[in-house]
Scaffold this active site. Sequence first.
Site, PDB file in Angstrom:
ATOM      1  N   VAL A  69       0.887  -1.289   0.166  1.00 34.94           N
ATOM      2  CA  VAL A  69      -0.016  -0.082  -0.053  1.00 34.94           C
ATOM      3  C   VAL A  69       0.950   1.380   0.122  1.00 34.94           C
ATOM      4  O   VAL A  69       0.117   2.301  -0.272  1.00 34.94           O
ATOM      5  CB  VAL A  69      -1.003   0.027   1.235  1.00 34.94           C
ATOM      6  CG1 VAL A  69      -2.070  -1.137   1.144  1.00 34.94           C
ATOM      7  CG2 VAL A  69      -0.318   0.008   2.415  1.00 34.94           C
ATOM      8  N   SER A 147      -6.958   2.691  15.837  1.00 34.06           N
ATOM      9  CA  SER A 147      -6.746   1.663  16.926  1.00 34.06           C
ATOM     10  C   SER A 147      -7.064   2.520  18.317  1.00 34.06           C
ATOM     11  O   SER A 147      -7.294   3.659  18.242  1.00 34.06           O
ATOM     12  CB  SER A 147      -5.107   1.498  16.909  1.00 34.06           C
ATOM     13  OG  SER A 147      -4.877   0.864  18.176  1.00 34.06           O
ATOM     14  N   TYR A 161       3.432   3.747  16.380  1.00 33.43           N
ATOM     15  CA  TYR A 161       1.979   3.047  16.125  1.00 33.43           C
ATOM     16  C   TYR A 161       0.934   4.148  16.486  1.00 33.43           C
ATOM     17  O   TYR A 161       0.053   4.303  15.855  1.00 33.43           O
ATOM     18  CB  TYR A 161       1.699   1.787  16.798  1.00 33.43           C
ATOM     19  CG  TYR A 161       0.636   1.132  16.588  1.00 33.43           C
ATOM     20  CD1 TYR A 161       0.452   0.294  15.401  1.00 33.43           C
ATOM     21  CD2 TYR A 161      -0.450   0.921  17.401  1.00 33.43           C
ATOM     22  CE1 TYR A 161      -0.773  -0.405  15.139  1.00 33.43           C
ATOM     23  CE2 TYR A 161      -1.596   0.161  17.166  1.00 33.43           C
ATOM     24  CZ  TYR A 161      -1.636  -0.425  15.988  1.00 33.43           C
ATOM     25  OH  TYR A 161      -3.056  -0.869  15.744  1.00 33.43           O
ATOM     26  N   ALA A 162       1.093   4.684  17.654  1.00 32.33           N
ATOM     27  CA  ALA A 162       0.158   5.588  18.275  1.00 32.33           C
ATOM     28  C   ALA A 162      -0.023   6.864  17.439  1.00 32.33           C
ATOM     29  O   ALA A 162      -1.121   7.253  16.975  1.00 32.33           O
ATOM     30  CB  ALA A 162       0.516   6.054  19.655  1.00 32.33           C
ATOM     31  N   ALA A 163       1.300   7.432  16.876  1.00 29.91           N
ATOM     32  CA  ALA A 163       1.104   8.422  15.918  1.00 29.91           C
ATOM     33  C   ALA A 163       0.330   8.135  14.720  1.00 29.91           C
ATOM     34  O   ALA A 163      -0.329   9.024  14.289  1.00 29.91           O
ATOM     35  CB  ALA A 163       2.504   8.912  15.945  1.00 29.91           C
ATOM     36  N   SER A 164       0.741   7.131  14.058  1.00 28.12           N
ATOM     37  CA  SER A 164       0.218   6.702  12.875  1.00 28.12           C
ATOM     38  C   SER A 164      -1.060   6.639  12.846  1.00 28.12           C
ATOM     39  O   SER A 164      -2.022   6.896  12.016  1.00 28.12           O
ATOM     40  CB  SER A 164       0.709   5.421  12.330  1.00 28.12           C
ATOM     41  OG  SER A 164       0.513   4.384  13.025  1.00 28.12           O
ATOM     42  N   LYS A 165      -1.741   5.704  14.143  1.00 34.38           N
ATOM     43  CA  LYS A 165      -3.148   5.520  14.155  1.00 34.38           C
ATOM     44  C   LYS A 165      -3.997   6.742  14.646  1.00 34.38           C
ATOM     45  O   LYS A 165      -5.115   7.171  14.092  1.00 34.38           O
ATOM     46  CB  LYS A 165      -3.303   4.530  15.314  1.00 34.38           C
ATOM     47  CG  LYS A 165      -2.928   3.190  14.800  1.00 34.38           C
ATOM     48  CD  LYS A 165      -3.414   2.661  13.412  1.00 34.38           C
ATOM     49  CE  LYS A 165      -3.276   1.139  12.959  1.00 34.38           C
ATOM     50  NZ  LYS A 165      -3.919   0.788  11.876  1.00 34.38           N
TER      51      LYS A 165
END
Length: 248
Positions: A69, A147, A161-165
């Site tokens: 992607v 998330s 992960y938290a920044a991206s979500k």
Amino acid sequence: MNIESEFSKSADRLRGRKIVVTGASSGIGRMTAHLFAQAGASLALLDRSHPDTSSLASLPNVYRFEVDVTDDVNIERIIDEAAASMGGIDGVVNAAGIMSTGQIHDLSISAWRRVVEVNLFGTYAVTRSCLKWMASEKKGTIVNISSAAGLLSNTPGLTAYAASKGGVISFTRALAAEVAPKIRANTVCPGMVDTPMAEGFRANVGNYALKRLADPEEVANAILFLTSDESSYITGSALAVDGGRSFH
């Protein structure tokens, strides 16, 4: 109530729809593909490894594509092929996602960047390529998978992960305002789901009000709801399907 009639309606919830699903080879994406096929949709299933949809082989109108992607050049080509196969596109589910864990000084810049590229840029790239096809439809839906960590970012070692979500939630809200009123865009925010991504975090289940992991089908049912006409007055929402993690 006519039970048989209600069951028939349920089986036809997505009849005639033409939907792209990313991350379709495992976990939430795979379960979403199964539920959508049962609900009557035509599907273009995307994954960087060839989506294993052997259990859907007997169903018509299920097309498989191998693509990363984050590869924006090939994504546009694949989406065009998917639209040609299905006769258009009127729905997207961006379920492709990865996680890298580690304290910020331990996680490499390349690993941090890769998480953001897959989870946030990948969602953008697929959505952008689909929208040119969705513009010619009478209506459409976009469901992006974020998330509970995007809603409540309080777990050490998950900065990327938290920044991206969190970015996925903000992107989807801005997108919902941009594509309304014809297209609805929403986010589903799962807690810990019983998939390989949960390894290393299962001991944290006590932080959840419901004290258990989610089954992938429980999350896929929420995605199905936001894709169906049952949610026709919902857009710009971030639906927590997290067993109480984000409030508990």
